[in-house]
Design an enzyme around this catalytic site. Structure first.
Site, PDB file in Angstrom:
ATOM      1  N   ASP A   8       0.799  -1.247   0.000  1.00 26.10           N
ATOM      2  CA  ASP A   8       0.000   0.000   0.000  1.00 26.10           C
ATOM      3  C   ASP A   8       0.827   1.292   0.000  1.00 26.10           C
ATOM      4  O   ASP A   8       0.539   2.216   0.791  1.00 26.10           O
ATOM      5  CB  ASP A   8      -0.966   0.008   1.201  1.00 26.10           C
ATOM      6  N   ASP A  46      -4.545  -0.864  -1.737  1.00 27.30           N
ATOM      7  CA  ASP A  46      -5.853  -0.662  -1.114  1.00 27.30           C
ATOM      8  C   ASP A  46      -6.742  -0.016  -2.183  1.00 27.30           C
ATOM      9  O   ASP A  46      -6.371   1.015  -2.755  1.00 27.30           O
ATOM     10  CB  ASP A  46      -5.673   0.281   0.093  1.00 27.30           C
ATOM     11  N   HIS A  48     -10.599   0.797  -2.834  1.00 26.41           N
ATOM     12  CA  HIS A  48     -11.981   0.818  -2.346  1.00 26.41           C
ATOM     13  C   HIS A  48     -12.949   1.447  -3.347  1.00 26.41           C
ATOM     14  O   HIS A  48     -12.625   2.474  -3.953  1.00 26.41           O
ATOM     15  CB  HIS A  48     -12.070   1.648  -1.057  1.00 26.41           C
ATOM     16  N   HIS A  81     -10.588   7.100   1.538  1.00 26.47           N
ATOM     17  CA  HIS A  81      -9.197   6.959   1.072  1.00 26.47           C
ATOM     18  C   HIS A  81      -9.113   5.882  -0.002  1.00 26.47           C
ATOM     19  O   HIS A  81      -9.957   4.977  -0.053  1.00 26.47           O
ATOM     20  CB  HIS A  81      -8.273   6.598   2.249  1.00 26.47           C
ATOM     21  N   LYS A 106      -7.061  -5.032  -2.863  1.00 20.10           N
ATOM     22  CA  LYS A 106      -7.871  -5.484  -1.722  1.00 20.10           C
ATOM     23  C   LYS A 106      -8.777  -4.360  -1.283  1.00 20.10           C
ATOM     24  O   LYS A 106      -8.541  -3.198  -1.621  1.00 20.10           O
ATOM     25  CB  LYS A 106      -6.947  -5.911  -0.586  1.00 20.10           C
ATOM     26  N   CYS A 151      -2.182  -2.440   7.675  1.00 20.31           N
ATOM     27  CA  CYS A 151      -2.060  -3.361   6.538  1.00 20.31           C
ATOM     28  C   CYS A 151      -0.749  -4.148   6.538  1.00 20.31           C
ATOM     29  O   CYS A 151      -0.749  -5.337   6.206  1.00 20.31           O
ATOM     30  CB  CYS A 151      -2.290  -2.613   5.240  1.00 20.31           C
TER      31      CYS A 151
HETATM   32  C1  VGL Z   1      -4.846   0.874   5.686  1.00 18.47           C
HETATM   33  C2  VGL Z   1      -6.453   1.727   7.084  1.00 18.47           C
HETATM   34  C3  VGL Z   1      -7.413   1.565   6.116  1.00 18.47           C
HETATM   35  C4  VGL Z   1      -3.416   0.493   5.471  1.00 18.47           C
HETATM   36  C5  VGL Z   1      -5.805   0.689   4.711  1.00 18.47           C
HETATM   37  O1  VGL Z   1      -2.970   0.381   4.301  1.00 18.47           O
HETATM   38  O2  VGL Z   1      -2.700   0.332   6.478  1.00 18.47           O
HETATM   39  N1  VGL Z   1      -5.181   1.376   6.869  1.00 18.47           N
HETATM   40  N2  VGL Z   1      -7.075   1.041   4.929  1.00 18.47           N
HETATM   41 ZN    ZN Z   2      -8.449   1.052   3.335  1.00 24.05          ZN
END
Ligand code: VGL
Ligand code: ZN
Length: 201
Positions: A8, A46, A48, A81, A106, A151
């Site tokens: 990420d 990440d 979404h 995010h 993901k 993550c």
């Molecule tokens: C993450 C919070 C929400 C991460 C991803 O990549 O650590 N943290 N989504």
């Molecule tokens: Zn996230």
């Protein structure tokens, strides 16, 4: 065979991003420098939908970082995010991705969050990462990226559970919350993971 997994490294987790990790940008030169030492490099992202259930914006009366519920589990509610197709979801151009052979996305299901690069938080759906690594003959997984206490940490715990020897590169990650990271780190060590510094690789 060892693999480096870049977790990420996206604009929203970097300074100026929607869910910025303090000093998150400091890990990028470390991860770029390490790549020569690995025959296989993969990344996670990440990713979404705009209506993802982990976003506080979709929970009436809730603010980012409040606790809520999602998929029958307690859920930290995040600022919006890493929305699919938006700048914040892009992997940083500062990160060298030329040698990245595959990217595992993901968090695509609006009904459940997914911190680990291997499974969603309910362990219902696999991303295919474990099978991919096993198929490539990987036995040792080295991890860096963001965020250490979410993550990266949950990816580490799942890597151990999937039977990989797990090395978490401490100077190649940064946490959202220092206290959460200390707790996560002791869990990882307790389960058999190894915390390393990039100079020792
Ligand atoms: C993450 C919070 C929400 C991460 C991803 O990549 O650590 N943290 N989504
Ligand atoms: Zn996230």
């Amino acid at each position: 065979m060892k693999a480096l997994v870049l977790v990420d490294v996206q604009y929203d987790f970097l300074p100026g991003g929607a869910l910025a990790v303090p000093d998150g940008d400091k890990i990028i030169p470390v991860l770029n420098h390490l790549q020569d030492k690995f025959p296989l490099i993969v990344a996670t992202q990440d990713w979404h939908p705009a209506n993802h259930g982990s976003f506080a914006s979709g929970h009436l009366g809730k603010a980012p970082f409040d606790k809520g519920e999602l998929a029958g589990m307690e859920q930290i509610l995040w600022p919006d995010h890493c929305v699919q197709g938006q700048k914040g979801a892009e992997i940083s151009k500062e990160l060298n991705t030329l040698k990245v052979e595959a990217i595992f996305r993901k968090g695509t299901d609006p009904e459940i969050d997914s911190y680990s690069g291997f499974f969603d938080n309910g362990k219902k759906k696999s991303t295919g990462l474990a099978d991919y690594l096993k198929g490539r003959g990987v036995e040792e997984v080295f991890l860096g990226g963001l965020a250490a206490d979410f993550c990266v940490g949950f990816t580490a715990l799942d890597a151990i559970e999937q039977g990989f020897k797990l090395f978490l590169i401490e100077d190649a990650t940064r946490p959202i919350d220092e206290k959460g990271w200390e707790e996560m780190k002791s869990q990882i060590i307790k389960k058999g993971g190894i915390i390393v510094q990039s100079v020792d690789i």
